[in-house]
Write an enzyme that holds these catalytic residues in place. Structure first.
Site, short mmCIF file in Angstrom:
data_model
loop_
_atom_site.label_atom_id
_atom_site.label_comp_id
_atom_site.label_asym_id
_atom_site.label_seq_id
_atom_site.Cartn_x
_atom_site.Cartn_y
_atom_site.Cartn_z
N HIS A 1 28.91 13.54 -41.97
CA HIS A 1 28.76 12.24 -42.63
C HIS A 1 28.06 11.24 -41.72
O HIS A 1 28.70 10.47 -41.01
CB HIS A 1 30.16 11.72 -43.01
CG HIS A 1 30.12 10.64 -44.03
ND1 HIS A 1 31.05 10.55 -45.03
CD2 HIS A 1 29.29 9.60 -44.23
CE1 HIS A 1 30.79 9.51 -45.79
NE2 HIS A 1 29.72 8.91 -45.31
N HIS B 1 24.75 8.33 -41.65
CA HIS B 1 23.68 7.61 -42.34
C HIS B 1 22.53 7.41 -41.35
O HIS B 1 22.65 6.64 -40.42
CB HIS B 1 24.19 6.26 -42.86
CG HIS B 1 25.27 6.40 -43.90
ND1 HIS B 1 24.99 6.54 -45.23
CD2 HIS B 1 26.62 6.45 -43.77
CE1 HIS B 1 26.14 6.66 -45.91
NE2 HIS B 1 27.14 6.61 -45.04
N LEU B 2 21.46 8.15 -41.56
CA LEU B 2 20.32 8.07 -40.64
C LEU B 2 19.25 7.12 -41.15
O LEU B 2 18.28 6.84 -40.45
CB LEU B 2 19.75 9.46 -40.39
CG LEU B 2 20.77 10.48 -39.82
CD1 LEU B 2 20.08 11.81 -39.52
CD2 LEU B 2 21.44 9.94 -38.55
N ARG B 3 19.43 6.61 -42.37
CA ARG B 3 18.64 5.48 -42.91
C ARG B 3 17.17 5.78 -43.17
O ARG B 3 16.44 4.89 -43.61
CB ARG B 3 18.73 4.25 -41.98
CG ARG B 3 20.14 3.75 -41.74
CD ARG B 3 20.83 3.31 -43.00
NE ARG B 3 22.10 2.65 -42.75
CZ ARG B 3 23.14 2.71 -43.57
NH1 ARG B 3 23.07 3.37 -44.70
NH2 ARG B 3 24.26 2.08 -43.29
N ASP C 1 27.24 9.47 -51.81
CA ASP C 1 27.93 8.62 -50.84
C ASP C 1 27.30 7.23 -50.71
O ASP C 1 26.10 7.06 -50.74
CB ASP C 1 27.95 9.26 -49.45
CG ASP C 1 28.74 8.41 -48.48
OD1 ASP C 1 29.93 8.19 -48.73
OD2 ASP C 1 28.15 7.93 -47.49
N HIS D 1 35.78 10.36 -45.90
CA HIS D 1 36.47 9.22 -45.27
C HIS D 1 37.79 8.79 -45.94
O HIS D 1 37.90 7.69 -46.47
CB HIS D 1 35.55 8.01 -45.12
CG HIS D 1 34.63 7.71 -46.26
ND1 HIS D 1 35.05 7.64 -47.56
CD2 HIS D 1 33.31 7.43 -46.28
CE1 HIS D 1 34.02 7.33 -48.33
NE2 HIS D 1 32.95 7.21 -47.58
N ASP E 1 30.92 8.85 -40.46
CA ASP E 1 30.41 7.79 -41.34
C ASP E 1 29.60 6.77 -40.53
O ASP E 1 29.68 5.56 -40.79
CB ASP E 1 31.53 7.11 -42.13
CG ASP E 1 30.97 6.29 -43.30
OD1 ASP E 1 29.75 6.37 -43.57
OD2 ASP E 1 31.75 5.56 -43.93
#
Lengths: 337, 437
Positions: free
Chosen positions: B68, B70-72, B159, B241, B314
Site C-alpha cells: 500500500h 501512493h507513488l503519485r 483505494d 489499513h 499507506d
C-alpha cells in the site's frame, strides 16, 4: 498572553482579569469621546474569511477606541478569490507590519494555524464549530452583570450545540467561572461525545427550564433540515424554542441570551427577544468592551498598573499611554471614525 | 567453510548478521552473486574482489513488500514520483511496493498500468501497479480488470475511497473469481455516507475541536459488507489499513469461518491516536483517521496474533503547500515507507520471524510476488534483501525523508530499529542508510 486562540486556554484568573478590565473599557465606552490612546501606533487587522459583519465591526470599533490603526481583510473582496492560501495571506499581513490579527474562518483551528506561521498576535474571532473566545467572554461579562458571581449559577445552552462555536466557548468560560452548564438539544444536534466536557446534556428543555438562572439560545440554521438533523423548524420550535409560553413560566430574574443573528420565531419567539429579561442588545454592547480588553491585554502588556492608568481620563496623568505618545488623544491615523 | 562465489561476476558478502525469514533465524553470512543469493552459511570466505557489507548486530531479512504505497505518478509529481517513492521504500527496507491506483489518470486501464510498470523499471525497488476496481475509481462501472491482470496486476482496489455500491462490489468479486489469475480485491473500507464531511475520528476529540467526524462504524460497516460478499462470491479479499477494534474482531471471525481474507495495519494506526489532532496540524489527518487508544491497542493485538497478517505503510505524500492549510481543507495522508520498520519494532513485541512474515512474506504471497520477494533467504533466490539493526534508536527530525513531500507524523519521536542496507536483485540500493542512487 501571547494569543487568544482557545477559550480553554484561559484559567479563572485570566478570565476574571479580562472581565475586570472590561469594566474599565465599558466606562471608556460611555464617555462623550469613547477613546483612549492605549494602542496608538499599533495596527490591528481583521482577517475575515467568513461573512460576519457584527463581529468584524465589534473588533474594529474596539481597536479604534484604543487608538490602534485598523486594516480590514475580507475574503470576498481579496486575493483569496485568486487562489491565495490562508498562509500566504497571513504572511502578507505580517509583512505589512501588523501587530495583531483577528481571524474569522469557517475552518476549526484556522487561527491556530495562522499563529504557527506568523510572528503576530492572533485573536480567534470565531473558527468553524470550534471556538469563539470573545463571545464566551462577553457572554460571561453580560451574565455577571445581571447575576453577579457565576459560581453555582445554572445556565442552559439550547439548540444546535454540535455546530456551535458559541456553545463551546460558553461551556469553557462559564464553567471556568463556576457556572453549571446543561446542554439541551435533540441527540442529532449534540456533539457525538461530550466526554471531558464540564457540562451535562439532556434532550428535554421543559425538564431543565425550572432550574435555570440563564438560557443561551443558539441560532438554528435552516440547512440542518436538509441534513435530516431535525424534521422541521416547526417541530424544532415546539420542542426547543423559547416560546412565549415557556418564557411566561420562568422567573423574573432569569436571563435570556442569544449570540445573534436571531431567527425570531424559530429558536426564540419575537416577543421573548424583546422581553426585559433578554440581554441580547447588552451582549452586543459589551462585546466591544470585551474586545478592547482582549486587544489591550495582547498588545499593551499584562500588568494591572498600566490598565488603571491607561483608562484614566486625566490628560495630565502619568500613564503608559502618555509614555507611548505625547500627541493628544485621537490624533493617530486610527482616530478617524 | 565454503566458497561464496559459485558463478562469475562481482559478488557481495553480507557478513556477521542473523538471517531471519519466515521459517526462523540463524547466524549466517549471505553471499550474493549475479543478483541471486549464492550461499547462506556461517563464516563464509570472502572471494577476492567481493564486496563486504557489514551486518554486525543486524538482521538479514528478505526485503519488505509494501502492499500500500501512493507513488503519485502519473499526475501528482510535485508530491512524489515512482523514483522518489522507491527511494523512500529502499531506505525503509522495502524491495517491492504495490502502487495505489489513485493517480491522474487513475490506474484503471492497460495503458496506465504499462506506464507505471515502465516508470518502475529504473526504480530502487520493484514497483507493481495495482488496478482500480471501477473506471476512474468513480464507483460506477467495472474497470477492465482482465486486461490489467494480463499485464501482471494482481491487486485491485479503488483505494482512496471504497466501492460504495453494494451491488457493484458483488459484481466485482464475482468477475474477479473468474479471471485466470489469482487476484485479490483490496478495499479501502469507509462508508462515505456515514463519513460525510468528516475529517477525523468521530469522538471525544472531534467533538471538542469542532471538526466533523468519521465514526468507527463507517469502516466496520464496509468490512462487514465485504465479508458477507466474499462469503457469497468466494472472492479473495484484502482489507486495507484496518483502524478500529470492531474491524479487527470482524476479520478474526471471518478468518475463523475459513474465508480467504487478509488484512493490513499501518504504522500510524499502530502508534498514533486522535489526540494528535488537538494541534489542528493536518500532518495528522489521514483516512481512515487516527482513532482511540483502545483502537490502537486492538490493532496492535491484531498484528501480534496474526488477525492483521500484513503491515503496510499507506505512504501518502502531500507537498507542504497542501498541508499548510486549516485541518479540514488539507488532504488526508502521511508518509510511512521510511518509518514502518522503526514503528513496528518500537510498538510490537513480535518475534523477528513473525515480523518478517508481516512485512515481507505474507504481503509477497498476497501480491503474487513469491518468485522474487518474501523469502526464504536461501541459495538460488533473487537477492531482494534488507539488513537492519533492530536495536538502533533514532529520533525523527523534520524533513528526514527522501520523499518529495514532508508530511512525517513521527517528528520528535524516537524509534528503535533502522535499516542499514537494502539490496534489490543483488544491487545495493541503500548502504549504511544512504541511498546509492
Amino acid at each position: 498572553m501571547r494569543h487568544l486562540l482557545s477559550s480553554a486556554d484561559l484559567d479563572r484568573d485570566d478570565v476574571e482579569a479580562l472581565l475586570d478590565l472590561t469594566d474599565s473599557f465599558v466606562e471608556v465606552s460611555n464617555r462623550a469621546i469613547p477613546k483612549v490612546p492605549a494602542l496608538r501606533g499599533r495596527t490591528v487587522a481583521t482577517m475575515f474569511f467568513e461573512d460576519s459583519t457584527r463581529t468584524r465591526l465589534s473588533f474594529e470599533t474596539a481597536a479604534k477606541r484604543l487608538s490602534a490603526d485598523t486594516m480590514s481583510f475580507s475574503a470576498s473582496s481579496s486575493s483569496v478569490n485568486k487562489g491565495e492560501s490562508l498562509r500566504d495571506t497571513a504572511l502578507t499581513l505580517e509583512a505589512m507590519g501588523v501587530d495583531a490579527v483577528v481571524v474569522r474562518h469557517r475552518s476549526s483551528g484556522a487561527p491556530h494555524r495562522v499563529a504557527s506561521w506568523v510572528d503576530v498576535r492572533v485573536v480567534n474571532g470565531g473558527d468553524g464549530w470550534h471556538d469563539h473566545p470573545t463571545q464566551g467572554l462577553l457572554d460571561a461579562y453580560t451574565l455577571r452583570g445581571r447575576l453577579g458571581p457565576l459560581d453555582g449559577r445554572r445556565v442552559a445552552i439550547v439548540g444546535d450545540v454540535k455546530h456551535s462555536r458559541v456553545a463551546r466557548a460558553d461551556v469553557a468560560i462559564l464553567t471556568t467561572l463556576g457556572a453549571e452548564v446543561t446542554l439541551v438539544a435533540p441527540p442529532t444536534l449534540l456533539p457525538p461525545s461530550i466526554e471531558g466536557w464540564p457540562a451535562t446534556a439532556v434532550h428535554d428543555l421543559d425538564a431543565v427550564l425550572p432550574e435555570v438562572d440563564a438560557v443561551v439560545l443558539l441560532r438554528m440554521q435552516r440547512e440542518r433540515m436538509t441534513e435530516a438533523l431535525v424534521p422541521s423548524l416547526r417541530e424544532y420550535t415546539a420542542r426547543w424554542g423559547l416560546t412565549v409560553d415557556r418564557a411566561r413560566r420562568l422567573r423574573d430574574d432569569v436571563v435570556f441570551m442569544h449570540p445573534g443573528p436571531m431567527n425570531r420565531g424559530v429558536e426564540i419567539a419575537p416577543e421573548v427577544a424583546d422581553d426585559p429579561r433578554a440581554v441580547i442588545v447588552d451582549q452586543v454592547r459589551n462585546g466591544v468592551a470585551v474586545r478592547m480588553a482582549v486587544l489591550f491585554r495582547l498588545l499593551a502588556g499584562e500588568g494591572p498598573e498600566p490598565v488603571a492608568d491607561v483608562v484614566s481620563d486625566g490628560a495630565d496623568d502619568r500613564s503608559v499611554a502618555a509614555d507611548l505618545s505625547e500627541q493628544p488623544v485621537g490624533a493617530g491615523d486610527g482616530g478617524a471614525t | 567453510m565454503s566458497q561464496a562465489s559459485r558463478g562469475s561476476g562481482p559478488s557481495i558478502v553480507i557478513r556477521g548478521g542473523r538471517v531471519v525469514d519466515a521459517s526462523g533465524e540463524r547466524r549466517a553470512d549471505v553471499a550474493v552473486v549475479e543478483g541471486r543469493v549464492a550461499a547462506v552459511e556461517a563464516d563464509l570466505d570472502v572471494p577476492s574482489g567481493a564486496r563486504v557489507l557489514d551486518a554486525g548486530g543486524c538482521v538479514v531479512a528478505p526485503g519488505f513488500v509494501d502492499l500500500h504505497a501512493h507513488l503519485r505518478q502519473p499526475g501528482r509529481e510535485e508530491a512524489e514520483t515512482v523514483e522518489s517513492g522507491s527511494r523512500c521504500a529502499a531506505l525503509g527496507g522495502f524491495t517491492a511496493v504495490v502502487a495505489m491506483p489513485n493517480t491522474t489518470p487513475a490506474i484503471d486501464s492497460a495503458s496506465v498500468v504499462r506506464e507505471v510498470i515502465e516508470l518502475g523499471r529504473t526504480a530502487l525497488c520493484e514497483v507493481h501497479p495495482s488496478g482500480a476496481i471501477t473506471v476512474d475509481r468513480a464507483g460506477e462501472r467495472l474497470a477492465p480488470m482482465g486486461e490489467m491482470a494480463d499485464l501482471g496486476v494482481r491487486i485491485f482496489t479503488d483505494d482512496g475511497t471504497g466501492v460504495q455500491d453494494d451491488g457493484l462490489m458483488r459484481r466485482a468479486m464475482e468477475y474477479a473469481v473468474g479471471l485466470p489469475y489469482d487476484v485479490v480485491l483490496a478495499q479501502h473500507c469507509e462508508n462515505d455516507r456515514l463519513c460525510a464531511g468528516g475529517h477525523m475520528h468521530e469522538g471525544e476529540w472531534s467533538s471538542r475541536l469542532g471538526i466533523a467526524g468519521q465514526p468507527a462504524e463507517a469502516e466496520e460497516a464496509m468490512v462487514a459488507r465485504d465479508i458477507a460478499l466474499a462469503r457469497l462470491t468466494g472472492a479473495r479479499i484484502h482489507m486495507q489499513h484496518m483502524s478500529t477494534a470492531g474491524s479487527v474482531a470482524l476479520i478474526a471471525a471471518a478468518r475463523a469461518e475459513g474465508l480467504a481474507i487478509s488484512a493490513e495495519a499501518t504504522p500510524h494506526h499502530l502508534l498514533l491516536t486522535h489526540a494528535e489532532c488537538a494541534s489542528f496540524d493536518p500532518t495528522f489527518k489521514v483516512n481512515p483517521p487516527l482513532r482511540t487508544d483502545a483502537d490502537v491497542e486492538a490493532v496492535r493485538r491484531g498484528v501480534l496474533d496474526g488477525t492483521l497478517d500484513v503491515i503496510a505503510t499507506d505512504h501518502a505524500p502531500h507537498p507542504p503547500e497542501a498541508k499548510d492549510e486549516p485541518f479540514d481543507l488539507a488532504p488526508p495522508g502521511m508518509l510511512g515507507l521510511e518509518f514502518a520498520l522503526g514503528v513496528a519494532l518500537s510498538v510490537l513485541d513480535l518475534p523477528l520471524p513473525e515480523l518478517v512474515r508481516r512485512l515481507s512474506t505474507r504481503p509477497a504471497e498476497i501480491a503474487g510476488l513469491t518468485d522474487s520477494q518474501g523469502g526464504p533467504v536461501e541459495p538460488g533466490r533473487p537477492a531482494n534483501l534488507c539488513v537492519f539493526d533492530p536495536t538502533a534508536t533514532w529520533t525523527v527530525e523534520p524533513g528526514m525523508t527522501a520523499s518529495r513531500s514532508r508530511n512525517i507524523p513521527y517528528v520528535g519521536r524516537t524509534l528503535s530499529g533502522r535499516v542499514r542496507h537494502t539490496l534489490r536483485a543483488g544491487e545495493p540500493v541503500v548502504l549504511d542508510g544512504t541511498p546509492q542512487r
